[in-house]
Design an enzyme around this catalytic site. Structure first.
Site, PDB file in Angstrom:
ATOM      1  N   TYR A 103      11.621 -79.453 -74.015  1.00  0.00           N
ATOM      2  CA  TYR A 103      10.770 -78.278 -73.802  1.00  0.00           C
ATOM      3  C   TYR A 103      10.563 -78.087 -72.305  1.00  0.00           C
ATOM      4  O   TYR A 103      10.275 -79.028 -71.578  1.00  0.00           O
ATOM      5  CB  TYR A 103       9.432 -78.468 -74.506  1.00  0.00           C
ATOM      6  CG  TYR A 103       8.399 -77.407 -74.162  1.00  0.00           C
ATOM      7  CD1 TYR A 103       8.432 -76.161 -74.776  1.00  0.00           C
ATOM      8  CD2 TYR A 103       7.406 -77.655 -73.217  1.00  0.00           C
ATOM      9  CE1 TYR A 103       7.495 -75.187 -74.458  1.00  0.00           C
ATOM     10  CE2 TYR A 103       6.458 -76.690 -72.900  1.00  0.00           C
ATOM     11  CZ  TYR A 103       6.514 -75.456 -73.511  1.00  0.00           C
ATOM     12  OH  TYR A 103       5.597 -74.492 -73.198  1.00  0.00           O
ATOM     13  N   HIS A 104      10.675 -76.838 -71.835  1.00  0.00           N
ATOM     14  CA  HIS A 104      10.564 -76.524 -70.409  1.00  0.00           C
ATOM     15  C   HIS A 104       9.156 -76.051 -70.088  1.00  0.00           C
ATOM     16  O   HIS A 104       8.707 -75.013 -70.554  1.00  0.00           O
ATOM     17  CB  HIS A 104      11.567 -75.434 -70.041  1.00  0.00           C
ATOM     18  CG  HIS A 104      11.918 -75.396 -68.585  1.00  0.00           C
ATOM     19  ND1 HIS A 104      10.970 -75.347 -67.593  1.00  0.00           N
ATOM     20  CD2 HIS A 104      13.128 -75.406 -67.963  1.00  0.00           C
ATOM     21  CE1 HIS A 104      11.572 -75.317 -66.412  1.00  0.00           C
ATOM     22  NE2 HIS A 104      12.878 -75.369 -66.612  1.00  0.00           N
ATOM     23  N   GLY A 105       8.431 -76.821 -69.292  1.00  0.00           N
ATOM     24  CA  GLY A 105       7.109 -76.407 -68.853  1.00  0.00           C
ATOM     25  C   GLY A 105       7.205 -75.404 -67.718  1.00  0.00           C
ATOM     26  O   GLY A 105       8.293 -74.957 -67.343  1.00  0.00           O
TER      27      GLY A 105
END
Length: 304
Positions: A103-105
């Site tokens: 998951y890309h913050g």
């Protein structure tokens, strides 16, 4: 005299209000100064190491190992001090090649911490796929080369995996970084190229998620003007803010094994479900900055 005193109090109040207005800008500036400071210090260390040892090219050579370790120790220390960084489930990463999907913050700083910890604990380098604008940041080319960061076409990614390496990719990319929020929604659209890469290379997909990532760093992606500007220009124009020293825990999920009978679309959905499962297990939503800060003092380790 009374009039002068009242005037002085009014001026003090005005200064106070101005300072309140400046706080968001100070936070924004401080975050960028710290992040880019560590980034450029890393690059400087590698340039000094290169010059001292008279090294040229062949960044996969073991001659670069000591230089690489200097940088990973720096990032690991940064992660420990600022975010109390923890990595759970590293034993689930196979000895051979694998595609790590995460998951890309708002910023992929957790992924940098992960790379550093993996390198220090296991002596393994995880190559990475990054957005094209990463390569336009001046002064960090050597850093990107030494750590195997690439823009990455499908064939190049497959070859990296066939050579026995780990490769990290975030299907949500910049869109997920800018426009996901404290609910941690995955914004993958119909992307399945990463799944096809795993199928072509015959490697497992390893899901990964970092707890409190959106509480450490956030964006102004909910403001429609920034979204419109991004959609129109495809430039990274959405402001970031934060740098809050919240607790970061990265969780590695069970690998999704290679299956020749599974299509890219089916595999992409499996990977998405696996990351959502990690999120639902380890992240309270909507995220809360204060709660994430208090977790720095919580010695109870959550289940892996």
């Amino acid at each position: 005299i009374l009039s002068r005193s009242q005037s002085s109090i009014s001026e003090q109040k005005l200064v106070f209000y101005y300072l309140l207005l400046l706080i968001p800008f100070i936070m924004l500036l401080a975050f960028h100064i710290i992040l880019f400071g560590v980034l450029y210090l890393s690059s400087l260390l590698l340039h000094v190491y290169k010059r001292k040892n008279d090294l040229k090219g062949d960044y996969s050579s073991k001659l670069w190992d000591n230089g690489r370790q200097m940088v990973t120790c720096l990032w690991d220390l940064y992660g420990k001090l600022w975010h109390g960084y923890e990595l759970h489930g590293v034993e689930k990463i196979p000895e051979g090649p694998g595609l790590i999907v995460y998951y890309h913050g708002a910023t992929p700083i957790d992924y940098l911490y992960f790379m550093a910890r993996l390198c220090n604990q296991k002596g393994r380098l995880c190559h990475s796929v990054a957005d094209h604008f990463t390569f336009k940041i001046p002064g960090i080319k050597l850093l990107l080369d030494i750590f195997g960061v690439m823009h990455g076409g499908r064939e190049e990614c497959v070859q990296i995996l066939k050579n026995g390496h780990l490769l990290g990719v975030s299907p949500g990319g910049v869109r997920e970084a800018f426009f996901s929020d404290e609910n941690y929604n995955l914004l993958w659209g119909n992307r399945k190229g990463f799944a096809q890469v795993a199928i072509d290379a015959k490697v497992p997909i390893i899901p990964m998620f970092t707890q409190n990532l959106r509480e450490g760093y956030r964006t102004l992606g909910k403001i429609w003007s920034f979204r419109w500007l991004y959609e129109y220009s495809r430039l990274p124009v959405v402001p970031l803010y934060g740098g809050f020293p919240v607790k970061f825990r990265t969780y590695i999920g069970d690998p999704i094994p290679y299956d020749p009978n599974v299509t890219a679309a089916e595999l992409a959905e499996k990977a998405k479900t696996a990351i959502q499962s990690l999120r639902d297990r380890h992240q309270k939503t909507p995220g809360n900055i204060l709660r994430a800060l208090l977790e720095r003092f919580d010695k109870h380790q959550k289940d892996d």
